[in-house]
Design an enzyme around this catalytic site. Structure first.
Site, short mmCIF file in Angstrom:
data_model
loop_
_atom_site.label_atom_id
_atom_site.label_comp_id
_atom_site.label_asym_id
_atom_site.label_seq_id
_atom_site.Cartn_x
_atom_site.Cartn_y
_atom_site.Cartn_z
N GLU A 125 -11.50 -9.90 16.43
CA GLU A 125 -11.53 -8.44 16.36
C GLU A 125 -12.05 -7.93 15.03
O GLU A 125 -11.32 -7.30 14.26
CB GLU A 125 -10.13 -7.90 16.59
N PRO A 126 -13.32 -8.17 14.72
CA PRO A 126 -13.85 -7.67 13.45
C PRO A 126 -13.96 -6.16 13.45
O PRO A 126 -14.43 -5.57 14.42
CB PRO A 126 -15.24 -8.32 13.38
N ARG A 137 -13.89 -4.12 9.84
CA ARG A 137 -14.56 -3.92 8.55
C ARG A 137 -15.92 -4.62 8.48
O ARG A 137 -16.91 -4.03 8.05
CB ARG A 137 -13.65 -4.48 7.45
N ARG A 165 -8.85 5.34 0.10
CA ARG A 165 -8.56 3.92 -0.14
C ARG A 165 -8.26 3.59 -1.60
O ARG A 165 -7.47 2.70 -1.88
CB ARG A 165 -9.68 3.03 0.41
N TYR A 223 -4.76 1.89 -2.11
CA TYR A 223 -4.77 0.46 -2.44
C TYR A 223 -5.42 0.12 -3.77
O TYR A 223 -5.50 -1.05 -4.13
CB TYR A 223 -5.58 -0.34 -1.40
N CYS A 233 -5.65 18.67 -5.45
CA CYS A 233 -4.66 18.94 -6.48
C CYS A 233 -3.69 17.77 -6.56
O CYS A 233 -2.53 17.88 -6.17
CB CYS A 233 -3.96 20.24 -6.19
#
Ligand SMILES: *Cc1c(COP(=O)(O)O)cnc(C)c1O
Length: 432
Positions: free
Chosen positions: A290-291, A293, A330, A334, A361
Site C-alpha cells: 500500500e504505497p 508517500r 508536517r 513532526y 497566529c
C-alpha cells in the site's frame, strides 16, 4: 535537486515538470499545490510492473489514499490499474464519486464505526481490513443483516521496529493498531473470525511504518507474517489467499535522504517471500502493498508568495509566506525536513539563512527553519517547497479560517485545475 522533475531554466526560474513555476504562480495564484501527473503515473507503472515481474500471480499495489485524496487521483489510479486503500467513509465517498471500482478497495482504520461499516457495504467495498474483535462483531452483524458474506483481512502487528519517527511507526507490539502475534491475540482473532458465518477470511495485513529506508524491513515483516501464515495453517487448516504488507517506502525530502529503488526493493521482497514459502512449504499468497508517500510525494510542489522579510541582526531571519501550517502541517507536527527555494532567484547565491514562516497566529507555524536563500529575497518573491505531494493537501485545515489552496495538475506540458481554491463561501457553508 531532490527529484528529476525539478530543474532551473536559463531565466533563473525554478521549473517543475518542465514548466516555469513563476508562470504557474501568476496564472493560478498562490498558495498553490502543483502535482506532476506524469510522475504519479510513472510511479504507478514502476510498482505495477515490478509486482507483475517479481511477486506471485495476482499480486498488486494499492494506492494509500490518505497520502492525497481527491477525485482526479482516483481516476488516475483506476487508469493505472491500481487498487486503493481507504481509511474513512469520506475517502470511500470520494473514490465512488470519481467512479472508482470499489471492489478493488481495502477499508482500513482502527475504529470503524457501525455506520462506517454499513456505508462501506452500501458502496460495495471489496475488502475490510479488520483491526480488532469488536470490529469483527460489527462486520458479522451488518453482513448477517444483509445476508451477504464480507471478505476480510486481519490487521496483525508483527513486532517489527522500522527505526522511523515514533508517530509513524505502527508495527510494534504496543501499537494502537491490530492484533499482536507475540501476545497470542493475532492467533485468537484468527480463530474467532474463522467461526463467523458472514465473513470470509482472505488473509492478513501488516503495516510497519512510514518513510522507511531500512535495509530489510519489508523482507523481515514478510518472513514474520509468513511464519504466522504457516502457524494458522497448521492450527486451523486455514490457507491464506492474500498477504498485505502495507505501505511505507521512504522518499527524498532533502539531498541527504538515501532514496530507494522501488523496483529493486519489490524484487528483493519477492525473493524473500519465495525463499520463505519454499522453506515453510507454503503456496505463496497473493502479495499486496500500500504505497502512498512513494507514489505521490515527489509529484508535489507548493508555491507561496513571500511577504515580509524580517532580519533580526545577529539573531535570525524570517521569510513570511501566504500559507503555512494550514496547507502543510508536517513541520509543526513532526519537524519534517523539506527542500525550499526562492523560485525566481535560482541563479543567485544563497548567502543567508532564513526561516520560512507561515501566516497563522502560532509561533510554531513554520515550513522549515534556517533555509539557505539569497539575501536579496524580498516581498513578492515566489517560495517553492519541494516534495509536498503526500500528506499536505490531505492534512490541510482551515485554521484561522484560511482557505485551502487549489490543486493544479501538470500533464505533458500543460496544466489544469483538479481541486478549486476554497472560497469564503465554502468556509461558511455549514455555518447557521
Ligand atoms: C499510512 C498507511 C499506508 C501508506 O503509507 P506510506 O508511508 O504513505 O506509503 C499504507 N497502509 C496503511 C495501513 C497505512 O496506515
Amino acid at each position: 535537486m531532490v527529484c528529476d522533475n525539478i530543474s532551473v531554466g536559463d531565466n533563473g526560474h525554478l521549473y517543475f515538470a518542465g514548466q516555469d513555476t513563476i508562470d504557474l504562480a501568476k496564472e493560478y495564484g498562490t498558495p498553490l499545490y502543483l502535482m506532476d501527473e506524469d510522475k504519479i503515473r510513472e510511479k504507478c507503472r514502476i510498482y505495477t510492473e515490478a509486482f507483475k515481474a517479481e511477486l506471485p500471480e495476482g499480486s498488486r499495489p494499492l494506492y494509500a489514499s490518505k497520502a492525497c485524496s481527491f477525485k482526479q487521483i482516483y481516476r488516475i489510479m483506476s487508469e493505472m490499474g491500481m487498487g486503493i486503500d481507504v481509511v474513512s467513509p469520506g475517502e470511500i465517498y470520494t473514490a465512488r464519486e470519481a467512479g472508482f471500482d470499489l471492489s478493488n478497495a481495502y477499508f482500513h482504520g482502527n475504529n470503524k464505526t457501525d455506520e462506517d461499516v454499513a456505508f462501506a457495504m452500501d458502496c460495495g467495498v471489496g475488502y475490510f481490513v479488520a483491526d480488532n474483535m469488536a470490529e469483527i462483531d460489527a462486520i458479522e452483524a451488518e453482513a448477517g443483516r444483509r445476508e451477504i458474506v464480507q471478505k476480510v483481512l486481519l490487521r496483525i502487528t508483527p513486532g517489527i521496529d522500522p527505526h522511523t519517527y515514533d508517530a509513524v511507526a505502527t508495527g510494534k507490539v504496543d501499537s494502537k493498531f491490530g492484533s499482536a502475534i507475540e501476545t497470542g491475540q493475532a492467533d485468537e482473532i484468527t480463530g474467532y473470525t474463522l467461526s463467523m458465518k458472514h465473513i470470509e477470511l482472505i488473509g492478513f495485513h501488516c503495516h510497519v511504518g512510514s518513510q522507511v529506508f531500512g535495509e530489510d524491513v519489508f523482507e523481515r515483516a514478510a518472513r514474520v507474517m509468513l511464519e504466522f501464515v504457516r502457524d494458522v495453517k497448521v492450527k486451523y487448516g486455514f490457507i491464506t489467499e492474500q498477504l498485505n504488507l502495507g505501505g511505507g517506502y521512504g522518499v527524498i525530502y532533502v539531498a541527504s535522504d538515501p532514496g530507494l529503488d522501488i523496483a529493486a526493493k519489490v524484487k528483493s521482497v519477492g525473493a524473500a517471500i519465495k525463499a520463505a514459502c519454499e522453506e515453510m512449504e507454503l503456496i505463496p499468497p497473493v502479495i499486496l502493498m500500500e504505497p502512498g508517500r512513494s507514489i505521490v510525494a515527489d509529484s508535489g510542489m507548493t508555491l507561496y508568495t513571500a511577504g515580509n522579510v524580517k532580519k533580526i541582526p545577529s539573531y535570525k531571519n524570517y521569510v513570511s509566506i501566504d500559507g503555512g501550517m494550514t496547507d502543510n502541517p508536517r513541520y509543526a507536527l513532526y519537524g519534517s525536513k523539506y527542500t525550499c527555494c526562492i523560485a525566481n532567484r535560482m541563479d543567485e547565491e544563497c548567502d543567508m539563512l532564513a526561516t520560512i514562516a507561515g501566516r497563522c497566529c502560532e509561533s510554531g507555524d513554520m515550513i522549515q527553519r534556517d533555509v539557505p536563500v539569497p539575501s536579496s529575497t524580498c516581498k513578492g518573491d515566489i517560495v517553492a517547497v519541494c516534495t509536498t505531494g503526500a500528506y499536505n493537501y490531505s492534512m490541510a485545515s482551515n485554521y484561522n479560517r484560511i482557505t485551502r489552496p487549489p490543486v493544479v495538475m501538470l500533464r505533458e506540458g500543460s496544466s489544469y485545475v483538479a481541486v478549486q481554491r476554497e472560497s469564503f463561501e465554502d468556509l461558511c457553508r455549514n455555518d447557521i
